[in-house]
Design a protein around this motif. Structure first.
Motif: not given
Length: 355
Positions: A250-255, A319-325
């Protein structure tokens, strides 16, 4: 999956409700594809827009609701453009059927169970009389109603909650739908009956090859029934992927938060994890990431700009800014690390108890 297998294509759908001269945006710019024969689970807290979203597939929005933008393409037709009940009656039930949360609100208390199934068969299968009755009895057998011939003339109050839900499933199958929407179909049932209903839906889906949309707030249910998962928050899909993508990468903090809330991960003597705060008001314009105020990993940009949709793999996006490089590298919470091994351990314990 190829475009040939695509059964529904949703593009940039938004849904609004006018409530006391105020505008509530319940669905915000959702795009998603549904493929023939797959099981899509839509998960999220109550109020995240799961049921409202699927009501757009059957024209069942409340009178004060509207779809101001977007399209829903099904069999070459844009469902958003359908306005008449006559047109919807050809699709609702016969093409796209729904199983609702509470079977008592789905069944007519003053009609016998048999009559309610027969009515649907006569409408959608164009079969009458004894032939329709025999199909109804066969369906009752199929969904696990014992002594179905004897119970054909019983009323809903004479059935238990689990049996009533089986009848609702039988009625949905009588329509011979191409798509079956299951809206929290096990919430009102106890744990043992929940498992039976889930097994029934899964086996019927394999037999009849319909496409299933399964709405739930319980990610534990998702692991057992779904192929793909869409995670919804505040009227938006924030993450989408296969079951393995969502559970194990999982990648989104909500997930992360939803997974951390799984009761199966609880430890004796420790409090279960709960997501702090409350969802945002959908009467107001949402700035940035809707989950930012409840997210312990929020950055300044989360409160200012909507996050981009980042493709993690061919089957997975979030959709999360955490995946921005440029974002700091943050590990998902410890409780959901090595989740595969933890879930296997829980499964083994449950199997031992069942012996």
């Amino acid at each position: 999956m190829t475009d040939e297998n695509k059964i529904i294509e949703v593009k940039n759908i938004s849904v609004q409700f006018r409530v006391r001269n105020r505008l509530l945006t319940a669905i915000r710019d959702i795009s998603i594809d549904l493929y023939d024969g797959e099981v899509l689970a839509i998960v999220g807290e109550s109020g995240s827009g799961k049921s409202v979203f699927t009501k757009t597939f059957t024209g069942m929005l409340e009178a004060n609701g509207e779809i101001p933008t977007g399209s829903i393409l099904y069999n070459g037709k844009d469902l958003v453009q359908i306005k008449s009940n006559d047109e919807w009656s050809k699709i609702r039930g016969g093409e796209i059927a729904t199983i609702f949360q509470d079977p008592m609100t789905s069944l007519n208390p003053i009609l016998t169970i048999g009559k309610q199934i027969v009515e649907v068969i006569e409408k959608h299968q164009k079969v009458k009389g004894r032939a329709a009755k025999q199909i109804a009895i066969d369906l009752m057998n199929k969904v696990g109603i014992p002594d179905s011939e004897k119970r054909f003339n019983d009323y809903p109050f004479e059935y238990s909650g689990g049996m009533r839900q089986r009848i609702v499933i039988a009625i949905a199958l009588a329509c011979k739908p191409k798509i079956l929407i299951c809206d929290e179909p096990t919430t009102a049932l106890d744990v043992t009956i929940q498992a039976q209903i889930l097994d029934l839906i899964r086996s019927l889906q394999e037999e009849y090859h319909f496409t299933t949309i399964f709405i739930t707030h319980d990610l534990g249910v998702v692991a057992n029934i779904a192929d793909k998962v869409a995670v919804m928050y505040a009227g938006e899909i924030v993450e989408y992927g296969t079951v393995d993508d969502i559970f194990f990468d999982p990648k989104h903090p909500y997930t992360w938060s939803l997974l951390s809330s799984l009761p199966q991960l609880g430890q004796r003597g420790e409090e279960l994890f709960s997501i702090p705060g409350t969802p945002p008001s959908l009467f107001k314009e949402i700035k940035g990431d809707a989950f930012a105020p409840r997210n312990p990993y929020s950055m300044k940009i989360d409160f200012e700009l909507a996050p981009p949709k980042v493709q993690v793999s061919e089957t997975h996006w979030a959709k999360t800014w955490l995946l921005d490089e440029r974002a700091p590298k943050i590990e998902k919470p410890e409780i959901i690390q090595n989740l595969h091994e933890k879930m296997l351990l829980v499964s083994k314990k449950d199997n031992k108890r069942g012996k």
